[in-house]
Enzyme design. Structure first.
Site, PDB file in Angstrom:
ATOM      1  N   ASP A 120     -10.003 -32.382   6.372  1.00 57.76           N
ATOM      2  CA  ASP A 120     -10.558 -33.044   5.807  1.00 57.76           C
ATOM      3  C   ASP A 120     -10.116 -34.109   5.071  1.00 57.76           C
ATOM      4  O   ASP A 120      -9.200 -34.191   5.123  1.00 57.76           O
ATOM      5  CB  ASP A 120     -11.293 -32.353   4.726  1.00 57.76           C
ATOM      6  CG  ASP A 120     -12.289 -30.401   5.035  1.00 57.76           C
ATOM      7  OD1 ASP A 120     -12.646 -30.705   6.550  1.00 57.76           O
ATOM      8  OD2 ASP A 120     -12.261 -29.743   4.665  1.00 57.76           O
ATOM      9  N   TYR A 151       1.114  -0.812   0.191  1.00 56.93           N
ATOM     10  CA  TYR A 151       0.177   0.108  -0.262  1.00 56.93           C
ATOM     11  C   TYR A 151       0.764   1.520  -0.442  1.00 56.93           C
ATOM     12  O   TYR A 151       0.400   1.952  -0.069  1.00 56.93           O
ATOM     13  CB  TYR A 151      -1.043   0.393   1.078  1.00 56.93           C
ATOM     14  CG  TYR A 151      -2.122  -0.603   0.507  1.00 56.93           C
ATOM     15  CD1 TYR A 151      -2.790   0.417  -0.224  1.00 56.93           C
ATOM     16  CD2 TYR A 151      -2.885  -1.952   1.160  1.00 56.93           C
ATOM     17  CE1 TYR A 151      -4.618  -1.344  -0.591  1.00 56.93           C
ATOM     18  CE2 TYR A 151      -3.836  -3.186   1.210  1.00 56.93           C
ATOM     19  CZ  TYR A 151      -4.411  -2.154   0.059  1.00 56.93           C
ATOM     20  OH  TYR A 151      -5.973  -2.919   0.086  1.00 56.93           O
ATOM     21  N   GLU A 197      -8.132 -27.621  10.441  1.00 56.33           N
ATOM     22  CA  GLU A 197      -7.415 -27.420   8.930  1.00 56.33           C
ATOM     23  C   GLU A 197      -8.505 -26.099   9.087  1.00 56.33           C
ATOM     24  O   GLU A 197      -8.005 -24.673   8.725  1.00 56.33           O
ATOM     25  CB  GLU A 197      -8.272 -28.300   7.957  1.00 56.33           C
ATOM     26  CG  GLU A 197      -8.144 -27.779   6.520  1.00 56.33           C
ATOM     27  CD  GLU A 197      -8.289 -28.397   5.667  1.00 56.33           C
ATOM     28  OE1 GLU A 197      -9.011 -27.815   3.918  1.00 56.33           O
ATOM     29  OE2 GLU A 197      -8.274 -29.986   6.268  1.00 56.33           O
TER      30      GLU A 197
END
Length: 353
Positions: free
Chosen positions: A234, A95, A181
């Protein structure tokens, strides 16, 4: 800091010498994304080989001239920050001149290239990563500025500190660390008061692919407490990939493997074999996409899978079924099955790989 300043001065001296000899200056950086530059060591994970292939960022070539200029610009910003003992995030750097840099990812890549080129960890360059990870459970520590953080006394979530190296006075009675996760599963376990019900533990989530600070914290906790570290992911190629990043590291950050990897990490769940064992209904599972198939095939070829026969077997089950499952699939058995049955049983009876 004098080491960092000297390293940057050497780079600039090289540029000036080239100009004095009427040659186009060139910056040489390691090829960080090439698997041929990576070796696998059981005790460390993926690390860069000493004599790796390099690429040149030339100032006289239209394809790389802008990148050359941006590297010098960021080197000058780092030099000023180290001199004045100030810090900035990668986002602050972007920025400071969005038109010049064009995108955040350009800044991120250049900072990693500089860190690798100078052989100096990013933290020592006074560049901080924006943290997205959370930590909770049986842990207290003091941050660099003296702020005392106590995760133990409530179900409050704390953001992983942006300066992990600076934290001190770490204390914990945790029996293990659980890396989760996803944020949703992490919040669910907090709501169920999991970290105090089973036995005291520390829970961490990188909320998907972990950022640098989350990986540094996992490593620091391992160095401090030497307690088992389990992962709850997962049952899909993406989850396996994330677990491998915590355990073995990533190719792009292999030059910093010593600070980032924890090869003792264990795969607690969700295992592809669990889906069969628990009689999860096929309708609750998700069919593979082409992308999933490619990702799994690439993971199966990686050097660390060969030394993990049990992992290999799980990946074969996943490849054969072409089905994946999110941790939330366990709610099809009962709403609190994960915290009440699944995790306590796994931890009690050693159901990890």
């Amino acid at each position: 800091s004098s080491e960092v300043l000297e390293a940057i001065e050497n780079v600039i001296q090289g540029v000036l010498q080239s100009l004095a000899q009427k040659k186009a200056p060139v910056l040489t950086v390691a090829n960080r994304t090439d698997w041929r530059n990576i070796e696998f060591k059981d005790s460390i994970g993926l690390q860069m080989i000493p004599r790796c292939t390099t690429k040149q960022i030339r100032s006289d070539c239209p394809q790389s001239a802008k990148r050359f200029a941006l590297m010098l610009k960021i080197l000058s910003m780092i030099y000023k920050m180290v001199q004045s003992n100030t810090y900035a995030t990668k986002r602050d750097i972007y920025y400071s001149d969005t038109l010049l840099f064009g995108s955040q990812s350009v800044v991120d890549q250049i900072i990693n290239d500089i860190s690798c080129m100078l052989k100096i960890p990013r933290r020592s360059l006074h560049v901080l990563s924006t943290t997205k990870g959370f930590v909770a459970g049986n842990l207290s520590y003091t941050e660099e500025d003296g702020t005392k953080v106590n995760c133990t006394c409530s179900a409050t979530v704390f953001t992983v500190p942006s300066n992990v190296q600076g934290i001190k006075n770490l204390t914990s009675h945790a029996k293990f660390i659980l890396i989760v996760e996803k944020d949703a599963t992490f919040q669910r376990l907090l709501d169920d008061d999991f970290f105090s019900k089973v036995s005291p533990c520390i829970m961490i989530t990188g909320r998907g692919i972990p950022d640098l600070n989350t990986r540094l914290l996992v490593r620091k906790l391992w160095d401090s407490f030497q307690i088992p570290i389990f992962t709850l992911m997962d049952a899909d190629p993406h989850g396996v990939e994330i677990m491998c990043i915590y355990k073995y590291g990533s190719v792009s950050m292999s030059f910093e493997a010593h600070h980032l990897t924890v090869p003792s990490v264990k795969w607690l769940g969700l295992l592809p074999s669990d889906l069969e064992r628990l009689n999860i209904c096929k309708d609750a599972l998700i069919p593979f996409t082409k992308q999933d198939e490619n990702k799994l095939a690439s993971i199966q070829k990686r050097p660390y899978i060969a030394c993990q026969p049990l992992w290999k077997k799980e990946l074969e089950i996943m490849a054969a079924s072409k089905l994946k499952a999110e941790i939330q699939v366990l709610t099809s058995l009962s709403s609190d099955y994960l915290s009440r049955v699944y995790l306590p049983n796994k931890l009690q009876f050693g159901g990890w790989l």
